[in-house]
Structures are given as structure tokens and as C-alpha cells.
Write a protein that holds these residues in place. Structure first.
Motif, PDB file in Angstrom:
ATOM      1  N   GLN A  82      48.968 -53.639  15.102  1.00 54.67           N
ATOM      2  CA  GLN A  82      48.749 -53.201  16.474  1.00 54.67           C
ATOM      3  C   GLN A  82      49.232 -51.766  16.632  1.00 54.67           C
ATOM      4  OE1 GLN A  82      50.838 -55.467  19.430  1.00 54.67           O
ATOM      5  NE2 GLN A  82      50.281 -54.103  21.109  1.00 54.67           N
ATOM      6  N   GLU A  83      48.316 -50.888  17.008  1.00 58.95           N
ATOM      7  CA  GLU A  83      48.662 -49.490  17.204  1.00 58.95           C
ATOM      8  C   GLU A  83      49.492 -49.331  18.479  1.00 58.95           C
ATOM      9  OE1 GLU A  83      47.860 -47.178  14.944  1.00 58.95           O
ATOM     10  OE2 GLU A  83      46.807 -48.686  13.739  1.00 58.95           O
ATOM     11  N   VAL A  84      50.459 -48.434  18.438  1.00 58.36           N
ATOM     12  CA  VAL A  84      51.273 -48.137  19.613  1.00 58.36           C
ATOM     13  C   VAL A  84      50.584 -47.039  20.416  1.00 58.36           C
ATOM     14  CG1 VAL A  84      53.484 -47.238  20.420  1.00 58.36           C
ATOM     15  CG2 VAL A  84      53.402 -48.820  18.478  1.00 58.36           C
ATOM     16  N   PRO A  85      50.328 -47.275  21.711  1.00 60.36           N
ATOM     17  CA  PRO A  85      49.636 -46.264  22.521  1.00 60.36           C
ATOM     18  C   PRO A  85      50.380 -44.929  22.534  1.00 60.36           C
ATOM     19  CG  PRO A  85      49.787 -48.356  23.700  1.00 60.36           C
ATOM     20  CD  PRO A  85      50.648 -48.482  22.479  1.00 60.36           C
ATOM     21  N   ASN A  86      49.611 -43.856  22.444  1.00 66.47           N
ATOM     22  CA  ASN A  86      50.126 -42.490  22.572  1.00 66.47           C
ATOM     23  C   ASN A  86      51.048 -42.067  21.436  1.00 66.47           C
ATOM     24  OD1 ASN A  86      48.815 -42.274  25.125  1.00 66.47           O
ATOM     25  ND2 ASN A  86      50.551 -43.362  26.062  1.00 66.47           N
ATOM     26  N   ALA A  87      51.069 -42.853  20.354  1.00 65.01           N
ATOM     27  CA  ALA A  87      51.895 -42.455  19.213  1.00 65.01           C
ATOM     28  C   ALA A  87      51.231 -41.290  18.481  1.00 65.01           C
ATOM     29  CB  ALA A  87      52.084 -43.630  18.261  1.00 65.01           C
ATOM     30  N   SER A  88      52.030 -40.415  17.928  1.00 63.56           N
ATOM     31  CA  SER A  88      51.501 -39.255  17.210  1.00 63.56           C
ATOM     32  C   SER A  88      51.998 -39.274  15.780  1.00 63.56           C
ATOM     33  CB  SER A  88      51.935 -37.961  17.896  1.00 63.56           C
ATOM     34  OG  SER A  88      53.343 -37.865  17.931  1.00 63.56           O
ATOM     35  N   VAL A  89      51.114 -38.932  14.852  1.00 68.45           N
ATOM     36  CA  VAL A  89      51.504 -38.853  13.456  1.00 68.45           C
ATOM     37  C   VAL A  89      52.102 -37.478  13.203  1.00 68.45           C
ATOM     38  CG1 VAL A  89      50.713 -38.919  11.081  1.00 68.45           C
ATOM     39  CG2 VAL A  89      49.720 -40.471  12.764  1.00 68.45           C
ATOM     40  N   LYS A  90      53.292 -37.467  12.650  1.00 67.44           N
ATOM     41  CA  LYS A  90      53.974 -36.195  12.436  1.00 67.44           C
ATOM     42  C   LYS A  90      53.911 -35.847  10.947  1.00 67.44           C
ATOM     43  CE  LYS A  90      56.956 -36.625  16.496  1.00 67.44           C
ATOM     44  NZ  LYS A  90      56.556 -37.949  16.968  1.00 67.44           N
ATOM     45  N   CYS A  91      55.040 -35.506  10.383  1.00 61.18           N
ATOM     46  CA  CYS A  91      55.068 -34.998   9.018  1.00 61.18           C
ATOM     47  C   CYS A  91      54.696 -36.082   7.995  1.00 61.18           C
ATOM     48  CB  CYS A  91      56.459 -34.448   8.716  1.00 61.18           C
ATOM     49  SG  CYS A  91      56.704 -33.908   7.023  1.00 61.18           S
ATOM     50  N   GLU A  92      55.258 -37.259   8.149  1.00 56.87           N
ATOM     51  CA  GLU A  92      55.100 -38.303   7.134  1.00 56.87           C
ATOM     52  C   GLU A  92      55.270 -39.668   7.776  1.00 56.87           C
ATOM     53  OE1 GLU A  92      56.901 -39.396   2.706  1.00 56.87           O
ATOM     54  OE2 GLU A  92      57.901 -37.927   3.976  1.00 56.87           O
ATOM     55  N   GLU A  93      54.525 -40.641   7.278  1.00 58.51           N
ATOM     56  CA  GLU A  93      54.664 -42.010   7.782  1.00 58.51           C
ATOM     57  C   GLU A  93      55.376 -42.872   6.748  1.00 58.51           C
ATOM     58  OE1 GLU A  93      51.667 -43.372  11.160  1.00 58.51           O
ATOM     59  OE2 GLU A  93      50.729 -43.414   9.174  1.00 58.51           O
ATOM     60  N   VAL A  94      56.146 -43.842   7.253  1.00 59.70           N
ATOM     61  CA  VAL A  94      56.832 -44.795   6.393  1.00 59.70           C
ATOM     62  C   VAL A  94      56.741 -46.167   7.046  1.00 59.70           C
ATOM     63  CG1 VAL A  94      59.065 -44.221   7.478  1.00 59.70           C
ATOM     64  CG2 VAL A  94      59.019 -45.392   5.265  1.00 59.70           C
ATOM     65  N   SER A  95      56.397 -47.176   6.268  1.00 65.81           N
ATOM     66  CA  SER A  95      56.320 -48.545   6.776  1.00 65.81           C
ATOM     67  C   SER A  95      57.519 -49.338   6.287  1.00 65.81           C
ATOM     68  CB  SER A  95      55.019 -49.223   6.329  1.00 65.81           C
ATOM     69  OG  SER A  95      54.874 -49.173   4.918  1.00 65.81           O
ATOM     70  N   VAL A  96      58.118 -50.094   7.213  1.00 64.77           N
ATOM     71  CA  VAL A  96      59.346 -50.837   6.924  1.00 64.77           C
ATOM     72  C   VAL A  96      59.138 -52.305   7.253  1.00 64.77           C
ATOM     73  CG1 VAL A  96      61.810 -51.054   7.435  1.00 64.77           C
ATOM     74  CG2 VAL A  96      60.736 -48.790   7.435  1.00 64.77           C
ATOM     75  N   VAL A  97      59.575 -53.178   6.359  1.00 61.68           N
ATOM     76  CA  VAL A  97      59.416 -54.626   6.498  1.00 61.68           C
ATOM     77  C   VAL A  97      60.778 -55.261   6.737  1.00 61.68           C
ATOM     78  CG1 VAL A  97      58.796 -56.758   5.274  1.00 61.68           C
ATOM     79  CG2 VAL A  97      57.350 -54.720   5.065  1.00 61.68           C
ATOM     80  N   GLN A  98      60.829 -56.208   7.668  1.00 61.34           N
ATOM     81  CA  GLN A  98      62.021 -57.026   7.937  1.00 61.34           C
ATOM     82  C   GLN A  98      61.652 -58.481   7.717  1.00 61.34           C
ATOM     83  OE1 GLN A  98      65.123 -57.579   8.561  1.00 61.34           O
ATOM     84  NE2 GLN A  98      64.867 -59.660   9.338  1.00 61.34           N
ATOM     85  N   PHE A  99      62.462 -59.216   6.885  1.00 62.07           N
ATOM     86  CA  PHE A  99      62.088 -60.593   6.557  1.00 62.07           C
ATOM     87  C   PHE A  99      63.308 -61.398   6.121  1.00 62.07           C
ATOM     88  CE2 PHE A  99      58.796 -63.192   3.872  1.00 62.07           C
ATOM     89  CZ  PHE A  99      58.764 -64.173   4.864  1.00 62.07           C
ATOM     90  N   ASN A 100      63.679 -62.389   6.932  1.00 64.17           N
ATOM     91  CA  ASN A 100      64.616 -63.416   6.491  1.00 64.17           C
ATOM     92  C   ASN A 100      63.776 -64.456   5.756  1.00 64.17           C
ATOM     93  OD1 ASN A 100      66.044 -65.888   6.312  1.00 64.17           O
ATOM     94  ND2 ASN A 100      67.385 -65.319   7.995  1.00 64.17           N
ATOM     95  N   ILE A 101      63.981 -64.575   4.447  1.00 62.62           N
ATOM     96  CA  ILE A 101      63.058 -65.350   3.622  1.00 62.62           C
ATOM     97  C   ILE A 101      63.447 -66.824   3.472  1.00 62.62           C
ATOM     98  CG2 ILE A 101      62.253 -63.346   2.334  1.00 62.62           C
ATOM     99  CD1 ILE A 101      64.190 -64.056   0.099  1.00 62.62           C
ATOM    100  N   LEU A 102      64.508 -67.276   4.140  1.00 63.38           N
ATOM    101  CA  LEU A 102      65.029 -68.641   4.043  1.00 63.38           C
ATOM    102  C   LEU A 102      65.474 -68.926   2.606  1.00 63.38           C
ATOM    103  CD1 LEU A 102      65.737 -71.416   5.132  1.00 63.38           C
ATOM    104  CD2 LEU A 102      63.372 -72.117   4.817  1.00 63.38           C
ATOM    105  N   ALA A 103      66.756 -68.847   2.404  1.00 63.73           N
ATOM    106  CA  ALA A 103      67.336 -69.039   1.072  1.00 63.73           C
ATOM    107  C   ALA A 103      66.932 -70.382   0.475  1.00 63.73           C
ATOM    108  CB  ALA A 103      68.862 -68.947   1.147  1.00 63.73           C
ATOM    109  N   HIS A 104      66.671 -70.373  -0.819  1.00 67.05           N
ATOM    110  CA  HIS A 104      66.422 -71.614  -1.557  1.00 67.05           C
ATOM    111  C   HIS A 104      67.573 -72.592  -1.336  1.00 67.05           C
ATOM    112  CE1 HIS A 104      66.102 -73.536  -5.859  1.00 67.05           C
ATOM    113  NE2 HIS A 104      65.781 -74.386  -4.916  1.00 67.05           N
ATOM    114  N   GLY A 105      68.785 -72.077  -1.361  1.00 66.81           N
ATOM    115  CA  GLY A 105      69.961 -72.928  -1.226  1.00 66.81           C
ATOM    116  C   GLY A 105      70.208 -73.453   0.168  1.00 66.81           C
TER     117      GLY A 105
END
Length: 335
Positions: free
Chosen positions: A27-50
Motif C-alpha cells: 500500500q502506497e503512502v499518500p504524498n510520499a516522496s522518493v529521496k536519495c535512496e529507498e530501504v525496505s525493512v521487515v518485522q516478524f515474530n516467527i514463533l519459536a519452535h520451542g
């Protein structure tokens, strides 16, 4: 390499009888501007095997079919989730197979990672060889880690892991942090989480340059109405939630109201819990802007046993956001 790995994962999952995970939409954020460089970041609690069994004192996922909890299969889908986002930097919580699964597999796909285990992992009560903690991975062809900070909250079991990066293409600088806060859903637990947020803010503010953008990911175990959330968005770091506010200048109360309806959804016995407790925060005052977020699956996508499921292999949903960086930050601005 990523395509070959993804194909192997899909083949293994198909042979195990698991359905396709299905695509999620950005989902694009309205009125966002691309500047020098883009970076994508992931957040994930993966549920421990244990921590992912049916027994009430060992995960308590008694409504989830046994084969959905099989880590030998579930780990394939977890890795598929991560690779499908194509994130530049990936933060994981409850990671208890860093060295024997996630690190070698992601290394093959162009990532390097670091790991900080809990002081006393609860996984040890059930599987003596497993210790969970926070992990951060990054694409080594795009980002170079210049510093890794490991911090255990004072006298507590939870931790903060942070990595300072410099871009290999533009010299932009960035700090990305992962944390997993206290879980107790009590007044004491809420107070403990608020204290941990105040501590992590103080640590990040002290240890890294004041001008360097920060992205803070984690399972905060706190709803947007809790003091821990308020402590984050009203702190000296001027943190903003990528999913809630999505742009600078939104009041803390408005940001809380705009958070997704859930980031975790589970059923234990006859007790159903659906909460928003996972976040990607960032510092919009430090020349960083959120340009898009990965939409969460709808209610119709969550089966009656809730999470984890075959399509979504953790009891938490993966979050991801893309940020635009304005340019390099001076490393000499520590105060």
C-alpha cells in the motif's frame, strides 16, 4: 539464488500438502516522496519452535492441527514469507534456529545476520538445545554494518539488538533495531514494558548519532492504548509508526487509532486473543520518510483455529515498510 531457494521452498511445501501462501499487497503512502535512496525493512515474530506446541504450558496452541505446528515444514513457510518481501533489512523475534536454519539459508540468498539470545530463553524449559532471541539480517551487497549494539534491559530477560549501517551505493546511514518486550498482560507487565521502552529510547539516543535515521522494529506486547506505545511516540526520538501514522506530523492519539486491527490472532482453549502489538517505528525528523507498507491479510484469510496456520506460519503476522532516505548522515553528530 533467491528464486532457486523460493522454488525449493514452494516444492517442499507442496509435497507436504500445504496450500500456497498467496501474495500480499503493498500500500502506497499518500504524498510520499522518493529521496536519495529507498530501504525496505521487515518485522516478524516467527514463533519459536520451542514455544509452539499444543500443551497449555508449552505454547498452548491446542486448537491448531498438529501438522501446522511441525517446524520442519513451518520453517519452510517462514523463510518463504521473508524472501517474498524481498526486504533489505529483516528483524526477527523468537528466533531459536538462527545458526542451523535462518542464517545459512539467508546467507545463500545474499544476507548476513547477527543474533542476540535472551538472558534465559523460555525455550530451554522444553528443548534444552534451543534458545530464542532477536536477529537482524541485511543484504550484504547493499548495506555494510559498521556497528552492532547488544543491550539487555536492566535486570530483565528481554533485549535490544541494533545495527548501524552505511549504504554501499550512496553513503546513507541508518540504524535498525529489533526488540521483544515483556509479555505479561497485567498492570505490572504494562509498567515493565513502559520502562523497557524508556530504556531502549535512552540507549538508542545515547549510542548513535543524533542525525542518523532510526527504524525500530519489534514485538512490543503492548496495544496502541498502552503506556509503552505512548512512551515510544512521545519520546525524544520522535518515533512514528509506519502502519499507524504513515507520515510525520500525526498526533500520538491519531497514530494509535490508525494502527491495524491485529498483528497477532490466536486461539488457546476457548480463549481467543486478537491484538495489535507488533510495530515498525521510525524517526521522521531525521530525514526518513515511509513510502509504503505491506498490507495485512483480512479476517477471511485467518482460519478458525487462527494462527499459526498453513498460509501464515507464525502466530504473528509479518510487517514490512519501505522508507526513503534523504541522504548521508554525519557520524560526528553524537552529543
Amino acid at each position: 539464488m533467491v528464486e532457486a531457494m523460493t522454488n525449493r521452498l514452494k516444492q517442499h511445501l507442496e509435497q507436504a500438502g500445504w496450500p500456497a501462501a498467496g501474495a500480499r499487497v503493498w500500500q502506497e503512502v499518500p504524498n510520499a516522496s522518493v529521496k536519495c535512496e529507498e530501504v525496505s525493512v521487515v518485522q516478524f515474530n516467527i514463533l519459536a519452535h520451542g514455544l509452539s506446541c499444543k500443551e497449555s504450558d508449552w505454547g498452548g496452541f491446542d486448537q491448531v492441527p498438529t501438522d501446522w505446528l511441525d517446524f520442519d515444514v513451518r520453517k519452510q513457510r517462514l523463510l518463504e514469507h521473508i524472501l517474498d518481501t524481498n526486504g533489505d533489512i529483516v528483524c526477527l523475534e523468537e528466533c531459536d534456529h538462527f545458526s542451523d536454519w535462518f542464517a545459512p539459508q539467508l546467507e545463500e540468498c545474499g544476507y548476513t545476520g547477527t543474533f542476540l539470545k535472551k538472558v534465559q530463553s523460555p525455550c530451554l524449559r522444553y528443548i534444552p538445545t534451543l534458545e530464542d532471541g532477536c536477529a537482524i539480517f541485511w543484504k550484504r551487497d547493499k548495506w555494510e554494518a559498521t556497528r552492532v549494539l547488544e543491550h539487555n534491559y536492566q535486570g530483565q530477560n528481554q533485549m535490544l539488538l541494533a545495527v548501524e549501517f552505511v549504504s554501499k551505493t550512496s553513503d546513507s546511514r541508518l540504524v535498525v533495531a529489533s526488540t521483544h518486550l515483556a509479555a505479561a498482560k497485567t498492570a505490572e507487565g504494562a509498567s515493565q514494558r513502559e520502562g523497557q521502552v524508556l530504556e531502549l529510547v535512552a540507549v538508542l539516543n545515547k549510542e548513535f548519532p543524533k542525525t542518523t535515521p532510526i527504524v525500530l522494529c519489534g514485538d512490543f506486547n503492548a496495544s496502541p492504548k498502552e503506556a509503552a506505545f505512548s512512551a515510544a511516540v512521545t519520546s525524544c526520538l520522535d518515533l512514528c509508526s509506519a502502519y499507524g501514522a504513515r507520515r510525520a506530523g500525526v498526533l500520538p492519539g491519531e497514530a494509535a487509532a490508525a494502527e491495524p486491527p491485529y498483528t497477532t490472532w490466536k486461539l488457546r482453549g476457548d480463549k481467543e486473543s486478537r491484538h495489535t502489538i507488533d510495530y515498525i517505528f521510525y524517526t521522521p525528523e531525521r530525514l526518513i520518510e515511509c513510502t509504503r507498507v505491506l498490507q495485512l491479510p483480512g479476517e477471511a484469510d485467518i482460519p478458525p483455529p487462527r494462527l499459526p496456520s498453513q498460509r501464515f506460519a507464525s502466530d504473528h503476522l509479518l510487517l514490512a515498510a519501505t522508507f526513503a532516505l534523504q541522504g548521508p548522515s554525519s557520524s560526528s553528530s553524537r552529543m
